[in-house]
Motif scaffolding. Structure first.
Motif, PDB file in Angstrom:
ATOM      1  N   LEU A  29      94.130 -44.704   0.556  1.00 43.39           N
ATOM      2  CA  LEU A  29      92.672 -44.767   0.628  1.00 43.39           C
ATOM      3  C   LEU A  29      92.109 -43.417   1.060  1.00 43.39           C
ATOM      4  O   LEU A  29      91.118 -42.941   0.487  1.00 43.39           O
ATOM      5  N   ASP A  30      92.747 -42.778   2.032  1.00 43.03           N
ATOM      6  CA  ASP A  30      92.279 -41.460   2.489  1.00 43.03           C
ATOM      7  C   ASP A  30      92.292 -40.436   1.358  1.00 43.03           C
ATOM      8  O   ASP A  30      91.392 -39.606   1.258  1.00 43.03           O
ATOM      9  N   GLN A  31      93.289 -40.494   0.484  1.00 44.45           N
ATOM     10  CA  GLN A  31      93.347 -39.568  -0.647  1.00 44.45           C
ATOM     11  C   GLN A  31      92.200 -39.825  -1.633  1.00 44.45           C
ATOM     12  O   GLN A  31      91.637 -38.878  -2.178  1.00 44.45           O
ATOM     13  N   PHE A  32      91.866 -41.096  -1.853  1.00 41.52           N
ATOM     14  CA  PHE A  32      90.719 -41.401  -2.713  1.00 41.52           C
ATOM     15  C   PHE A  32      89.425 -40.898  -2.081  1.00 41.52           C
ATOM     16  O   PHE A  32      88.573 -40.342  -2.760  1.00 41.52           O
ATOM     17  N   VAL A  33      89.285 -41.068  -0.778  1.00 39.95           N
ATOM     18  CA  VAL A  33      88.085 -40.576  -0.092  1.00 39.95           C
ATOM     19  C   VAL A  33      88.019 -39.047  -0.177  1.00 39.95           C
ATOM     20  O   VAL A  33      86.968 -38.484  -0.483  1.00 39.95           O
ATOM     21  N   ASP A  34      89.148 -38.397   0.061  1.00 36.08           N
ATOM     22  CA  ASP A  34      89.180 -36.925   0.050  1.00 36.08           C
ATOM     23  C   ASP A  34      88.924 -36.329  -1.325  1.00 36.08           C
ATOM     24  O   ASP A  34      88.223 -35.322  -1.451  1.00 36.08           O
ATOM     25  N   GLY A  35      89.497 -36.928  -2.374  1.00 32.74           N
ATOM     26  CA  GLY A  35      89.425 -36.294  -3.692  1.00 32.74           C
ATOM     27  C   GLY A  35      88.937 -37.159  -4.826  1.00 32.74           C
ATOM     28  O   GLY A  35      88.909 -36.719  -5.965  1.00 32.74           O
ATOM     29  N   GLY A  36      88.578 -38.410  -4.538  1.00 32.28           N
ATOM     30  CA  GLY A  36      88.161 -39.308  -5.606  1.00 32.28           C
ATOM     31  C   GLY A  36      89.328 -39.664  -6.508  1.00 32.28           C
ATOM     32  O   GLY A  36      90.491 -39.476  -6.168  1.00 32.28           O
ATOM     33  N   CYS A  37      88.994 -40.161  -7.688  1.00 34.11           N
ATOM     34  CA  CYS A  37      89.999 -40.485  -8.694  1.00 34.11           C
ATOM     35  C   CYS A  37      89.954 -39.410  -9.764  1.00 34.11           C
ATOM     36  O   CYS A  37      88.892 -39.164 -10.346  1.00 34.11           O
ATOM     37  N   GLU A  38      91.087 -38.783 -10.030  1.00 36.97           N
ATOM     38  CA  GLU A  38      91.151 -37.695 -11.000  1.00 36.97           C
ATOM     39  C   GLU A  38      90.806 -38.151 -12.420  1.00 36.97           C
ATOM     40  O   GLU A  38      90.421 -37.336 -13.245  1.00 36.97           O
ATOM     41  N   ASN A  39      90.940 -39.430 -12.719  1.00 36.41           N
ATOM     42  CA  ASN A  39      90.605 -39.960 -14.039  1.00 36.41           C
ATOM     43  C   ASN A  39      89.189 -40.524 -14.113  1.00 36.41           C
ATOM     44  O   ASN A  39      88.626 -40.617 -15.197  1.00 36.41           O
ATOM     45  N   CYS A  40      88.648 -40.943 -13.000  1.00 41.45           N
ATOM     46  CA  CYS A  40      87.406 -41.728 -12.992  1.00 41.45           C
ATOM     47  C   CYS A  40      86.334 -41.115 -12.102  1.00 41.45           C
ATOM     48  O   CYS A  40      85.773 -41.784 -11.229  1.00 41.45           O
ATOM     49  N   GLY A  41      86.029 -39.849 -12.324  1.00 36.16           N
ATOM     50  CA  GLY A  41      84.990 -39.181 -11.548  1.00 36.16           C
ATOM     51  C   GLY A  41      83.657 -39.899 -11.636  1.00 36.16           C
ATOM     52  O   GLY A  41      82.849 -39.854 -10.706  1.00 36.16           O
ATOM     53  N   PHE A  42      83.434 -40.615 -12.733  1.00 30.63           N
ATOM     54  CA  PHE A  42      82.185 -41.360 -12.934  1.00 30.63           C
ATOM     55  C   PHE A  42      81.981 -42.475 -11.919  1.00 30.63           C
ATOM     56  O   PHE A  42      80.863 -42.967 -11.764  1.00 30.63           O
ATOM     57  N   LEU A  43      83.025 -42.859 -11.184  1.00 30.47           N
ATOM     58  CA  LEU A  43      82.873 -43.899 -10.162  1.00 30.47           C
ATOM     59  C   LEU A  43      82.329 -43.348  -8.847  1.00 30.47           C
ATOM     60  O   LEU A  43      81.909 -44.114  -7.985  1.00 30.47           O
ATOM     61  N   GLY A  44      82.329 -42.050  -8.666  1.00 33.11           N
ATOM     62  CA  GLY A  44      81.734 -41.423  -7.490  1.00 33.11           C
ATOM     63  C   GLY A  44      82.399 -41.771  -6.170  1.00 33.11           C
ATOM     64  O   GLY A  44      81.727 -41.974  -5.162  1.00 33.11           O
ATOM     65  N   MET A  45      83.725 -41.801  -6.157  1.00 32.24           N
ATOM     66  CA  MET A  45      84.445 -42.168  -4.934  1.00 32.24           C
ATOM     67  C   MET A  45      84.581 -41.027  -3.934  1.00 32.24           C
ATOM     68  O   MET A  45      84.662 -41.270  -2.735  1.00 32.24           O
ATOM     69  N   GLU A  46      84.643 -39.788  -4.398  1.00 31.20           N
ATOM     70  CA  GLU A  46      84.923 -38.657  -3.522  1.00 31.20           C
ATOM     71  C   GLU A  46      83.928 -38.566  -2.376  1.00 31.20           C
ATOM     72  O   GLU A  46      82.715 -38.532  -2.582  1.00 31.20           O
ATOM     73  N   GLY A  47      84.451 -38.595  -1.147  1.00 34.30           N
ATOM     74  CA  GLY A  47      83.627 -38.458   0.042  1.00 34.30           C
ATOM     75  C   GLY A  47      82.899 -39.722   0.476  1.00 34.30           C
ATOM     76  O   GLY A  47      82.148 -39.702   1.442  1.00 34.30           O
ATOM     77  N   ASP A  48      83.122 -40.846  -0.218  1.00 33.50           N
ATOM     78  CA  ASP A  48      82.391 -42.088   0.074  1.00 33.50           C
ATOM     79  C   ASP A  48      83.382 -43.237   0.284  1.00 33.50           C
ATOM     80  O   ASP A  48      83.824 -43.878  -0.676  1.00 33.50           O
ATOM     81  N   LYS A  49      83.738 -43.487   1.546  1.00 33.37           N
ATOM     82  CA  LYS A  49      84.742 -44.509   1.854  1.00 33.37           C
ATOM     83  C   LYS A  49      84.322 -45.894   1.373  1.00 33.37           C
ATOM     84  O   LYS A  49      85.140 -46.642   0.839  1.00 33.37           O
ATOM     85  N   ASP A  50      83.041 -46.255   1.536  1.00 32.58           N
ATOM     86  CA  ASP A  50      82.581 -47.568   1.085  1.00 32.58           C
ATOM     87  C   ASP A  50      82.747 -47.716  -0.424  1.00 32.58           C
ATOM     88  O   ASP A  50      83.174 -48.757  -0.914  1.00 32.58           O
ATOM     89  N   ARG A  51      82.427 -46.654  -1.167  1.00 28.06           N
ATOM     90  CA  ARG A  51      82.578 -46.684  -2.624  1.00 28.06           C
ATOM     91  C   ARG A  51      84.052 -46.789  -2.991  1.00 28.06           C
ATOM     92  O   ARG A  51      84.419 -47.504  -3.922  1.00 28.06           O
ATOM     93  N   CYS A  52      84.912 -46.098  -2.250  1.00 22.58           N
ATOM     94  CA  CYS A  52      86.355 -46.186  -2.492  1.00 22.58           C
ATOM     95  C   CYS A  52      86.860 -47.611  -2.272  1.00 22.58           C
ATOM     96  O   CYS A  52      87.678 -48.103  -3.048  1.00 22.58           O
ATOM     97  N   LEU A  53      86.359 -48.267  -1.251  1.00 19.42           N
ATOM     98  CA  LEU A  53      86.760 -49.647  -0.991  1.00 19.42           C
ATOM     99  C   LEU A  53      86.292 -50.583  -2.108  1.00 19.42           C
ATOM    100  O   LEU A  53      86.969 -51.561  -2.428  1.00 19.42           O
ATOM    101  N   GLU A  54      85.144 -50.284  -2.719  1.00 19.95           N
ATOM    102  CA  GLU A  54      84.640 -51.071  -3.855  1.00 19.95           C
ATOM    103  C   GLU A  54      85.456 -50.838  -5.120  1.00 19.95           C
ATOM    104  O   GLU A  54      85.604 -51.744  -5.930  1.00 19.95           O
ATOM    105  N   CYS A  55      85.951 -49.621  -5.291  1.00 20.56           N
ATOM    106  CA  CYS A  55      86.555 -49.213  -6.559  1.00 20.56           C
ATOM    107  C   CYS A  55      88.078 -49.167  -6.540  1.00 20.56           C
ATOM    108  O   CYS A  55      88.697 -48.742  -7.522  1.00 20.56           O
ATOM    109  N   THR A  56      88.697 -49.588  -5.445  1.00 25.05           N
ATOM    110  CA  THR A  56      90.156 -49.640  -5.362  1.00 25.05           C
ATOM    111  C   THR A  56      90.571 -51.014  -4.871  1.00 25.05           C
ATOM    112  O   THR A  56      89.756 -51.780  -4.363  1.00 25.05           O
ATOM    113  N   THR A  57      91.841 -51.306  -5.031  1.00 24.92           N
ATOM    114  CA  THR A  57      92.384 -52.573  -4.560  1.00 24.92           C
ATOM    115  C   THR A  57      93.802 -52.380  -4.033  1.00 24.92           C
ATOM    116  O   THR A  57      94.526 -51.501  -4.518  1.00 24.92           O
ATOM    117  N   VAL A  58      94.163 -53.188  -3.058  1.00 19.70           N
ATOM    118  CA  VAL A  58      95.537 -53.197  -2.554  1.00 19.70           C
ATOM    119  C   VAL A  58      96.350 -54.262  -3.285  1.00 19.70           C
ATOM    120  O   VAL A  58      97.556 -54.366  -3.088  1.00 19.70           O
TER     121      VAL A  58
END
Length: 115
Positions: A29-58
């Motif tokens: 999760l920290d890596q998604f927050v730090d750098g987003g998703c290299e394939n899915c920049g359109f999801l706007g995950m970089e720097g946004d922990k809440d957005r990362c939690l919405e756009c990822t799954t365990v």
């Protein structure tokens, strides 16, 4: 062959891993927050922990490391041939939120939901 662009590989393995609900890239999760998703920049995950939690799954099964997506038969079988080299979940179990589903559709991504 030199690969200039690739996804970060997970810094650690275990309970801290999650997968992008759009492309199934696996990182912490920290890596998604730090750098987003290299394939899915359109999801706007970089720097946004809440957005990362919405756009990822365990909730995912298995993992594959893909070095050369364009020539890997397994990457083609998993629809990863156009993704960057990295670690990917074999399957993801998630109910995609409607707003994320809309963004994915607008960016040409198929939605694979659990059910």
């Amino acid at each position: 062959m030199s690969l200039e662009y690739h996804a970060d590989v997970p810094r650690e393995f275990g309970k801290n891993l999650c997968a992008c609900i759009s492309c199934h890239l696996v990182k912490t999760l920290d890596q998604f927050v730090d750098g987003g998703c290299e394939n899915c920049g359109f999801l706007g995950m970089e720097g946004d922990k809440d957005r990362c939690l919405e756009c990822t799954t365990v909730s995912f099964q298995g993992m594959i490391s893909v070095m050369d997506p364009a020539s890997s038969w397994c990457a083609k079988w998993l629809h990863l041939a156009k993704m960057v080299p990295g670690c990917y979940a074999l399957s993801v179990q998630v109910e995609v939120p409607p707003d994320i589903k809309e963004i994915m559709g607008e960016n040409g991504r198929r939605v694979h939901e659990a059910g």
